[in-house]
Design an enzyme around this catalytic site. Structure first.
Site, mmCIF file in Angstrom:
data_model
loop_
_atom_site.group_PDB
_atom_site.id
_atom_site.type_symbol
_atom_site.label_atom_id
_atom_site.label_comp_id
_atom_site.label_asym_id
_atom_site.label_seq_id
_atom_site.Cartn_x
_atom_site.Cartn_y
_atom_site.Cartn_z
ATOM 1 C CE LYS A 567 -1.945 -1.697 3.718
ATOM 2 N NZ LYS A 567 -3.389 -1.614 3.618
ATOM 3 N NE ARG A 568 1.597 6.769 -2.267
ATOM 4 C CZ ARG A 568 1.481 7.825 -3.067
ATOM 5 N NH1 ARG A 568 0.767 7.774 -4.167
ATOM 6 N NH2 ARG A 568 2.111 8.943 -2.793
ATOM 7 C CE LYS A 573 -2.117 4.025 3.213
ATOM 8 N NZ LYS A 573 -3.462 3.423 3.226
ATOM 9 C CB THR A 675 -10.223 -1.309 -1.470
ATOM 10 O OG1 THR A 675 -9.116 -0.567 -2.002
ATOM 11 C CG2 THR A 675 -11.403 -0.385 -1.258
ATOM 12 C CE LYS A 679 -8.500 -3.637 -4.669
ATOM 13 N NZ LYS A 679 -7.744 -2.380 -4.681
#
Length: 819
Positions: A567-568, A573, A675, A679
């Site tokens: 992810k970024r 995060k 999201t 996935k």
């Protein structure tokens, strides 16, 4: 135990990748050769793999065109309510394979390309990703377009055709280096330029008061050229449109100022106007208040609203066209994807009041009933606040309109809460502290009839904290729409083995209705089926291991647990928490090399915003740790660390199906939804995560026992904020944490420059907003539970199927404009 489909039932089905008919294959081969000859002007002697990709893309596009034209004709004749999704980002990825799947052509194309002696995978790899987005927000927009087309909604995506998308990331000596993403250099076979619909967009100038009302004059004009991309629904003959605008200078640009001057310079200056659509701003969850960015935001909404109104006025149903705007909100729903397209609100008011001559109250009523707003973040640094001075110079009439909207809004607040000046200040569209700024989120809330967050926990935070005053004033306006993903790309396309296996036992209706996946619970105790699922996962892991060895020259063990965090790169995060765990695992192996250890390959990937120093330091730390771990003979194959360079949609399609463990470890209350979590789950990975974003609903639906949940809750974080977070307490009381931090601080992972990570360690000890140390111990304990379960593979996959219950409806797109 449930009974799988009989052979007869299977034969009745069309394969989810389409029928291979002799006629289909012959027609595709004929089309391929025709395009190679007439479109690309090549023969087989000199054609390159890229030529073959283009020939195939044009052949597949031929199958779209009839459906595309018929869909638009149907909308013109039936005149349904249309959904307009306005977004500054559409992270589309590649188009070829998705189109083949949605048209049911995949197997026929595979066969045709095979018969032509070519390799389908090689051709697919020739396609550039359309990287017109930073991360979740842009990919959500792309998934929505697929979902709306599959549901048969009359929907349009509107955005900017950036000449350069999200930068290409290179890792050099462990550091991120950015390169321009010249994604259009070979051309784009999926787009169609529409110069006949080119529209003017105005900037600068001044406002003149006339007897007919305010008039915006002496403006600079930039032209918006539309490029249309077809968006096919899955097997339903619907093909919707994504229209992206490209900036063009008018032919007389600057020439009026150079009648006796420098003609050459005037022509060169056309670039200044065309820079508007030159490049995507590479920031995710960070507001950069540059004039060019505000120009981009106004450019897309000004062109789009002209287009929407033209389409509204020209309707076949009910005569030659509409002259009244009374039915506008009944025929037009505009969804604002975050605040980036917020200037659409004052722009629609300007059109209604200044051009169409509606009175203010009527125009405002129509505007509010037309717009709905999706909020994507609660991080204060991400909220857009434009300086009044900048807006006054660039869009003077719009600032006047915003002031007028704000005055009416504040008059209402003052009437409801007399003498509450603090409430007026907090709810104003204009912030007066220091530099006067326009709060774009407040503009969106006041100018929309519906406001939604993107996961239940996020929507609750919006209502109870970030926009509390607005929510208390109009509670019915605020709602939740949990994000989703399209199962066409994120299962059928990227994991055909699993998709076919599921179709064999429950049929293929799940492709459009993921609630059908509940039926997989009937097969939890079917040992043969679980073995087949394990085999699909193992095949995916072997394939990805080969890819990693080829691309990164790192040999990884396909039997190890693939622990993936993509992810970024952002402090919230918490890639740092993962990195500390890697070091802790390394230390355990070094301390006792003969102790049993569950082999693990930790795969981390993502881009850092070019100006985000701390995120770039996180990447350097991870790559430095990887260098030490991967080259230590004591560790061997027990632990490997891979940093995936240039993470993007097409790379996600490779790594997600091969993943065993999905890392979703943001500090509770910071990730709006996520999201990627969905996935991974859809592709057979188990989740380790905090109760944040959509993880909360995943845990509720699937049962918390089927996810690895750890760490503080939102309430715990709030309580800690009140008491104060003291990182040193954790450092002193957790021996493993102390050892890890001492290694980083002493330069163990960078002996040539021991102080390299000083900024990172200072942040972790002194001003870590995201409280990495507070969750460290619980995270390590939770990872031990992961190890224990991974040693029982059958049980591991049983948990996966039980967790699939989550998908019972998370992906049926339901736009908040419709409520």
């Amino acid at each position: 135990m449930a009974t799988p489909l009989t052979d007869q039932e299977k034969r009745k089905q069309i394969s989810i990748r389409g029928i291979v008919g002799v006629e289909n294959v012959a027609e595709l081969k004929k089309g391929f050769n025709r395009h190679l000859h007439f479109t690309l002007v090549k023969d087989r002697n000199i054609a390159t793999p890229r030529d073959y990709y283009f020939a195939l893309a044009h052949t597949v596009r031929d199958h779209l065109v009839g459906r595309w034209i018929r869909t638009q004709q149907f909308y013109y004749e039936a005149d349904p309510k249309r959904v307009y999704y306005l977004s500054l980002e559409f992270y589309m990825g590649r188009t070829l394979q998705n189109t083949m799947i949605n048209l049911g052509l995949q197997n026929a194309c595979d066969e045709a390309i095979y018969q032509l002696g070519l390799d389908m995978e090689e051709l697919e790899e020739m396609e550039e990703d359309a990287g017109l987005g930073n991360g979740g927000l842009g990919r959500l927009a792309a998934c929505f377009l697929d979902s709306m087309a599959t549901l048969g909604l009359a929907a349009y995506g509107y955005g900017i055709r950036y000449e350069y998308g999200i930068f290409n990331q290179k890792i050099r000596d462990g550091w991120q280096v950015e390169e321009a993403d010249d994604w259009l250099r070979h051309g784009n076979p999926w787009e169609k330029a529409r110069p006949e619909y080119m529209l003017p967009v105005h900037f600068y100038g001044r406002v003149e008061e006339t007897k007919d009302g305010p008039k915006w004059v002496d403006t600079q004009v930039v032209l918006a050229m539309p490029y249309d991309t077809p968006i096919p629904g899955y097997m339903n003959n619907t093909v919707n449109t994504m229209r992206l605008w490209s900036a063009r200078a008018p032919n007389d640009f600057n020439l009026r100022d150079f009648n006796v001057g420098d003609y050459i310079q005037a022509v060169l200056d056309r670039n200044l106007a065309e820079n508007i659509s030159r490049v995507l701003y590479p920031n995710d969850n960070f507001f950069e208040g540059k004039e060019l960015r505000l120009k981009q935001e106004y450019f897309v909404v000004a062109a789009t609203l002209q287009d929407i109104i033209r389409r509204f006025k020209t309707t076949k149903k009910g005569g030659p066209g509409r002259t009244s705007f009374e039915s506008f909100p009944d025929k037009v729903a505009i969804q604002l994807n975050d605040t980036h397209p917020a200037m659409a609100i004052p722009e629609l008011m300007r059109i209604f009041v200044d051009i169409e001559k509606l009175d203010w109250d009527t125009a405002w009523d129509l505007t509010k009933r037309t717009f709905a707003y999706t909020n994507h973040t609660v991080l204060p640094e991400a909220l857009e606040r434009w300086p009044v001075e900048l807006m006054e110079n660039l869009l003077p009439r719009h600032l006047q309109i915003i002031y007028q909207i704000n005055q009416a809004h504040l008059d209402r607040i003052a009437a409801l809460f007399p003498e509450d000046m603090d409430k007026l200040r907090k709810m104003s569209l204009i912030e007066e502290d220091g530099c006067k700024r326009v709060n774009m989120a407040h503009l969106c809330i006041v100018g929309s009839h519906a406001v939604n967050g993107v996961a239940e926990i996020h929507s609750n935070i919006i209502k109870s904290d970030v926009f509390r005053d607005f929510s208390e004033l109009e509670p019915d306006k605020f709602q939740n729409k949990t994000n989703g993903i399209t199962p066409r790309r994120w299962l059928l396309l990227c994991n055909p083995g699993l998709a076919e296996l599921i179709a064999e036992v429950i049929g293929e209706d799940y492709v459009k209705d993921l609630s059908q996946l509940r039926r997989l619970n009937d097969f939890v105790e079917d040992a043969a089926f679980i073995r087949d699922v394990c085999k699909v996962k193992q095949d995916n892991k072997v394939k990805f291991a080969q890819f990693v060895e080829k691309e990164y020259r790192v040999k990884i063990n396909p039997a190890s647990m693939f622990d993936v965090h993509v992810k970024r790169i952002h402090e919230y995060k918490r890639q740092l928490l993962n990195c500390l765990h890697i070091i802790a695992m390394y230390n355990r192996i070094r301390k006792n090399p003969n102790a049993p250890f569950v082999p693990r390959t930790v795969i981390i990937g993502g881009k850092a915003a070019p100006g985000y120093h701390m995120a770039k330091m996180i990447i350097k730390l991870i790559t430095s740790v990887a260098d030490v771990v991967n080259n230590d003979p004591v560790v061997g194959n027990k632990l490997k660390v891979v940093y995936l360079e240039n993470y993007r949609v097409s790379l996600a399609e490779k790594v997600i199906p091969a993943t065993d463990l999905s890392e979703q470890i943001s500090t509770a209350g910071t990730e709006a939804s996520g999201t990627g979590n969905m996935k991974f789950m859809l592709n057979g990975a188990l989740t380790i995560g905090t109760l944040d974003g959509a993880n909360v609903e995943m845990a509720e639906e699937a049962g918390q026992e089927n996810l690895f949940i750890f760490g503080m809750t939102v309430e715990d974080v709030a309580e800690m904020d009140k008491k104060g977070y003291d990182a040193m307490t954790y450092y002193k009381t957790i021996p493993e944490l102390k050892q890890v931090m001492d290694q980083i601080t002493s330069g163990f992972f960078c002996p040539k420059n021991p102080d390299l990570f000083k900024d990172l360690t200072n942040m972790l000890f002194k001003h870590d907003r995201f409280k990495v140390f507070a969750d460290f111990e619980d995270y390590l304990k939770c990872q031990e539970k992961v190890n224990n379960l991974y040693q029982k593979p059958m049980l591991f996959y049983i948990h996966f199927f039980l967790s699939k219950a989550f998908f019972q409806g998370s992906f049926v797109f339901y736009i908040s404009s419709f409520t």
